[in-house]
Design an enzyme around this catalytic site. Structure first.
Site, PDB file in Angstrom:
ATOM      1  CE  LYS A  47      27.617  92.736  85.768  1.00  0.00           C
ATOM      2  NZ  LYS A  47      27.276  91.543  86.568  1.00  0.00           N
ATOM      3  CG  ASN A  48      28.593  92.350  89.925  1.00  0.00           C
ATOM      4  OD1 ASN A  48      27.620  92.159  89.181  1.00  0.00           O
ATOM      5  ND2 ASN A  48      29.782  91.826  89.699  1.00  0.00           N
ATOM      6  NE  ARG A 120      25.024  81.339  87.507  1.00  0.00           N
ATOM      7  CZ  ARG A 120      24.546  80.129  87.717  1.00  0.00           C
ATOM      8  NH1 ARG A 120      23.988  79.468  86.737  1.00  0.00           N
ATOM      9  NH2 ARG A 120      24.632  79.571  88.899  1.00  0.00           N
ATOM     10  CG  ASP A 144      27.434  80.934  83.682  1.00  0.00           C
ATOM     11  OD1 ASP A 144      28.390  80.150  83.866  1.00  0.00           O
ATOM     12  OD2 ASP A 144      27.228  81.930  84.374  1.00  0.00           O
ATOM     13  CG  ASP A 334      34.023  90.026  87.747  1.00  0.00           C
ATOM     14  OD1 ASP A 334      33.836  88.888  87.305  1.00  0.00           O
ATOM     15  OD2 ASP A 334      33.303  90.550  88.612  1.00  0.00           O
TER      16      ASP A 334
END
Ligand code: EPU
Length: 446
Positions: A47-48, A120, A144, A334
């Site tokens: 994803k990142n 974000r 957030d 994470d």
């Protein structure tokens, strides 16, 4: 082959996103303990990484193709963002994504609030827009669940390259004097991941040389750098804390394969630590998770490197250990929620220090509801492992926190209900289905 107009329409409209995850706040997962896990799971693209590669497509006119693209909600949000900017995005068969970028005059450099507010990571369109269009408007992301997340590093570094920023009514407007960013030498106050992404993309089209000291070294940043090199950029020091970028006059749209998601790989490996059993995590890249693998071994997980992935096996109760999160190559922030779930039922006392996001402990209250004995002191946790967690009704506060409480439920003494489970779909493709294919019992309801 294109999947057809229906895909394009899906990316083009916020309201048509039912497929993956407009269920935030309403969907629920019911986790029943169901014994050890076994089988194999394939990890998709990170994803990142993919979100930044998609943003980087802004830099070059033409057709970009990304392969190994995960089917997650954040990719859809970024696709909608690119469409709002004037690009077109379509999913192709075999997990690929096609992005067609128009000439500069047809790019509309305004990132709308509705999309920035959802994700974000949208801030990574700022660098490429300024580099390509010489101007950009982006709504200021709000706070957030990790607490305050400022963007001052992004703005300061881009200012050093010739951009000026004004904030009015919650919107930042950036303008580049002379229309083209200029290379600069800068030292980041912290090796911020998305700041480094933004700077790499901005510098790739800037005039002259940019030197980024104290750059983030995450594998996803290196993936972005390799993509930019494929597009014709000249970047030295890829994977290190000192990046030197020689700006190009123009870049070409290319094809690129997204690296595997190390956080998703970690999630399934730690699931085995909690539930027991043995699984093969195909396509996991051990070289991207060295510190984590060492920690998992210290905790008693058996890790075997396979030709194409990693096997994680566990037969007894995990052992307590101490963890402090750090930028790569340290243990990633994470991973922490999953590790905390595992340590909550490990044998002994563990200390966990979160050094990146001080507000990232909201899931701890959820684990307490499940009987975990955890004390918080600022950005430190003290965990006294309990024999067994107890099933309870809990909430998912963000992508990783949601995964953490599901994992905790795998070995609880009864059913666990996870509310707001829609968050998981932002970062995981079919999380419940994947766990079920390994022998877990996770049922989704709305
Ligand atoms: N920071 C500032 N000012 C800035 C930017 C960052 O003070 O302008 C601070 C942050 O508040 C934080 C630290 O610097 O304390 C590091 O933040 P960083 O900028 O590295 O985080 P990020 O780029 O916003 C990315 C990932 C996160 C991941 C972190 C750390 C993406 C889209 N997000 O965030 O991933 O936790 O790096 O590795 O790449 C996730 O995938 O769920 C996720 C949150």
């Amino acid at each position: 082959m294109l999947l057809g107009d229906s895909c394009r329409r899906r990316f083009g409209s916020v309201t048509l996103l039912g497929g993956i995850g407009d269920t935030e706040g309403v969907s629920q997962l019911l986790v029943q303990p169901n014994g050890p896990l076994s089988g194999q799971v394939r990890v998709g693209g990170a994803k990142n990484s993919v979100l930044k590669l998609m943003a980087a497509a802004i830099l070059a006119e033409g057709r970009t193709v990304l392969t190994n693209v995960p089917e997650i909600r954040d990719v859809e949000i970024m696709a909608e963002m690119l469409e709002a900017l004037g690009l077109s995005v379509a999913r192709l068969e075999d997990r690929s994504l096609e992005i067609v970028t128009p000439p500069t005059s047809q790019i509309h450099p305004e990132a709308p609030y509705e999309l920035v507010e959802k994700m974000r990571a949208s801030i990574v369109v700022l660098g490429p827009l300024l580099a390509r269009c010489g101007t950009a408007k982006i709504s200021l992301p709000g706070g957030d669940d990790f607490g305050s997340r400022p963007i001052d590093f992004h703005l300061d570094a881009l200012s050093a390259m010739g951009a000026t920023f004004e904030t009015l009514h919650g919107v930042i407007e950036g303008t580049v004097s002379g229309g083209r960013l200029r290379g600069a030498t800068m030292v980041l106050p912290f090796p911020s991941h998305t700041t480094t992404d933004n700077l790499l993309m901005a510098a790739a089209l800037a005039e002259g040389t940019t030197v980024i000291e104290n750059a983030a070294q995450e594998p996803e940043v290196a993936d972005l750098a390799q993509f930019l090199i494929g597009m014709g950029a000249s970047i030295e020091g890829v994977g290190s804390g000192r990046l030197v970028v020689h700006g190009a006059g123009s870049l070409q749209a290319v094809q690129h394969d997204v690296i595997a998601d190390r956080v998703v790989a970690a999630t399934y490996m730690i699931a085995v630590g909690i539930a027991g059993g043995s699984i093969d995590v195909i396509d996991a890249r051990p070289q991207h998770m060295e510190m984590l693998l060492r920690k998992l071994e210290t905790m008693g997980l058996e890790i075997t490197l396979l030709q194409q992935g990693v096997r994680a096996s566990s037969s007894g109760r995990l052992k307590a250990t101490d963890i402090a999160t750090l930028p790569y190559p340290g243990v990633a922030t994470d991973y922490t929620p999953f590790l905390v779930s595992a340590l909550a039922a490990a044998d002994g006392v563990s200390f966990v220090t979160e050094n990146l996001f001080s507000g990232r402990f909201r899931y701890v209250d959820e684990l307490r509801r499940m009987g975990a004995d955890i004390r918080t002191d600022g950005h430190h946790l003290v965990l006294r492992g309990v024999e067994q967690l107890s099933g309870a009704r809990v909430k998912s506060h963000d992508i990783r926190a949601g995964a953490a409480v599901v994992l905790a439920g795998l070995a609880a003494d009864g059913p666990t209900t996870v509310d707001d489970a829609g968050h998981l779909e932002r970062g995981y493709f079919d999380f419940s289905g994947t766990l079920n294919s390994l022998g877990a019992s996770v049922v989704r309801s709305s």
